[in-house]
Motif scaffolding. Sequence first.
Motif, short mmCIF file in Angstrom:
data_model
loop_
_atom_site.label_atom_id
_atom_site.label_comp_id
_atom_site.label_asym_id
_atom_site.label_seq_id
_atom_site.Cartn_x
_atom_site.Cartn_y
_atom_site.Cartn_z
N TYR A 39 0.84 -1.21 0.00
CA TYR A 39 0.00 0.00 0.00
C TYR A 39 0.87 1.25 0.00
O TYR A 39 0.62 2.20 -0.75
CB TYR A 39 -0.93 0.00 1.22
CG TYR A 39 -1.75 1.26 1.34
CD1 TYR A 39 -3.00 1.34 0.73
CD2 TYR A 39 -1.27 2.38 2.03
CE1 TYR A 39 -3.76 2.51 0.81
CE2 TYR A 39 -2.02 3.55 2.11
CZ TYR A 39 -3.26 3.60 1.51
OH TYR A 39 -4.00 4.76 1.59
N GLN A 40 1.90 1.26 0.85
CA GLN A 40 2.75 2.46 0.95
C GLN A 40 3.51 2.72 -0.33
O GLN A 40 3.65 3.87 -0.76
CB GLN A 40 3.72 2.31 2.13
CG GLN A 40 4.38 3.62 2.54
CD GLN A 40 3.36 4.67 2.97
OE1 GLN A 40 2.51 4.42 3.81
NE2 GLN A 40 3.46 5.86 2.40
N LEU A 41 4.00 1.65 -0.97
CA LEU A 41 4.71 1.81 -2.23
C LEU A 41 3.80 2.39 -3.31
O LEU A 41 4.18 3.31 -4.05
CB LEU A 41 5.29 0.47 -2.70
CG LEU A 41 6.48 -0.08 -1.90
CD1 LEU A 41 6.75 -1.53 -2.30
CD2 LEU A 41 7.72 0.77 -2.11
N ILE A 42 2.58 1.86 -3.39
CA ILE A 42 1.62 2.36 -4.39
C ILE A 42 1.24 3.79 -4.07
O ILE A 42 1.16 4.65 -4.96
CB ILE A 42 0.37 1.46 -4.43
CG1 ILE A 42 0.74 0.05 -4.91
CG2 ILE A 42 -0.68 2.06 -5.37
CD1 ILE A 42 -0.38 -0.97 -4.76
N PHE A 43 1.01 4.05 -2.77
CA PHE A 43 0.62 5.40 -2.37
C PHE A 43 1.71 6.41 -2.73
O PHE A 43 1.42 7.49 -3.26
CB PHE A 43 0.34 5.46 -0.87
CG PHE A 43 -0.03 6.84 -0.38
CD1 PHE A 43 -1.34 7.27 -0.46
CD2 PHE A 43 0.93 7.70 0.12
CE1 PHE A 43 -1.69 8.55 -0.04
CE2 PHE A 43 0.61 8.98 0.54
CZ PHE A 43 -0.72 9.41 0.46
N ASN A 44 2.98 6.07 -2.43
CA ASN A 44 4.08 6.98 -2.74
C ASN A 44 4.14 7.31 -4.22
O ASN A 44 4.35 8.47 -4.62
CB ASN A 44 5.41 6.38 -2.29
CG ASN A 44 5.54 6.32 -0.78
OD1 ASN A 44 4.78 6.96 -0.06
ND2 ASN A 44 6.49 5.53 -0.31
#
Length: 429
Positions: free
Chosen positions: A399-404
């Motif tokens: 999730y964090q990778l996609i969000f970034n």
Amino acid sequence: MKKVLVNISVASMFCMLAFLSHSKQLLDKVSVIVDQGVILESEIVELVDRVKANAMTNGQALPSDRALRTQAIERLILENLQSQMAERMGIQISDPQLDQTIENIAQSEGMTVPQFRQVITADGIAYESYRESIRKELIMGEVRRANVRRRVYITPQEINTLVELLNQQGDAQAEYRLGHILIGLPNNATEAEITDARERADKVLELLNNGSDFQKIAIASSSGSEALDGGDMGWMNINSMPTLFAEAVEAKPKDELIGPIRSGAGFHILKIVDTRGVEVVQIEEVNARHILIKPSIILSDTKAEQMLLEFRSQLIEGEADFADLAKEHSEDPGSALRGGELGWNDPNIYVPAFKEALAPLEKDEYSMPIRSQHGWHLIQLIDRRVDDATERRKEERAYQLIFNRKFQEETDAWMREMRDEAYIEVIDA
């Protein structure tokens, strides 16, 4: 005769003061009108001088003064627009918040605030100017988060797909440090404009392939937000960079030039400045809960701290329940309804002051009230554990990778839209 000489001297003095005042006005003339704001000539000169000083320190070549000035104006236009938006939204950074941020920066450099201040002034930078530049960065960060976050939407399918990809790749994934040059296109570009931009991009790539300095060309020619930084996008995991870039750079070696790549923004040219692997480590996670009290005009810093000290005494004496106090008093909407509980997290996600207060706590122990840029916190450590790469952890990471990635893409799009909708007038000298 003496009286006449005195009168002449006084008259001369007033003439001199008038001349100096006029000279100052000329130096600080309005150079750009930006909606309801202006950019002064002195602001442009200051930014150009700062870029030149950094380039000299790093041994970096620079383009012409005219190209530098154009890039400086573009950056100042975006900053001015964001400042105007912050004012409309009522976003402010208080002095205590600013002091806490600077203290965190100093600590990250292994210095006390007085030592850090000496280093700043030794570099020829007025400390108050540095403080205000940090305040401006914090305000612009809040503006971007407030406006861009709601544009980012992530589906469960995207997370599941990336988790599967992470499982296939394993934990030792490559990271890339990218250089970026964007030959921009206006919205609704004509065929002629597209052809012209493509030709300019091909010419830039030809220069680079013939040995021209990437950073110098980025500063002179790029429309990207990193132009004044020589196009440096910093280190990025392949899954956190824009999809268009990830597909282009995957498995490419250091120093590879890639492009031109077409997107809605224009034509992109990338350089793989460096690559590195990600170390596989075990991460200790903490589960904590907190009560957040935000100082205000009505509630001073001292009273907010005293309030949490009283809560701490009540908790130690068994006269109150942490969850009940958090639900009633905490101003963190994300955790208050859960009794202040933050859930299992890597402590590095927290602001430095919060992280440092957590570090020495034993299970069930309470911290003393601590101040961060968000306000005053009373923290209780619920438990610690060592993360062993569970599925939940992988989903959070995905999730964090996609969000970034999406946040960066949407930030660039939002800033272009804001720039296109603004009234901009560059006033000729």
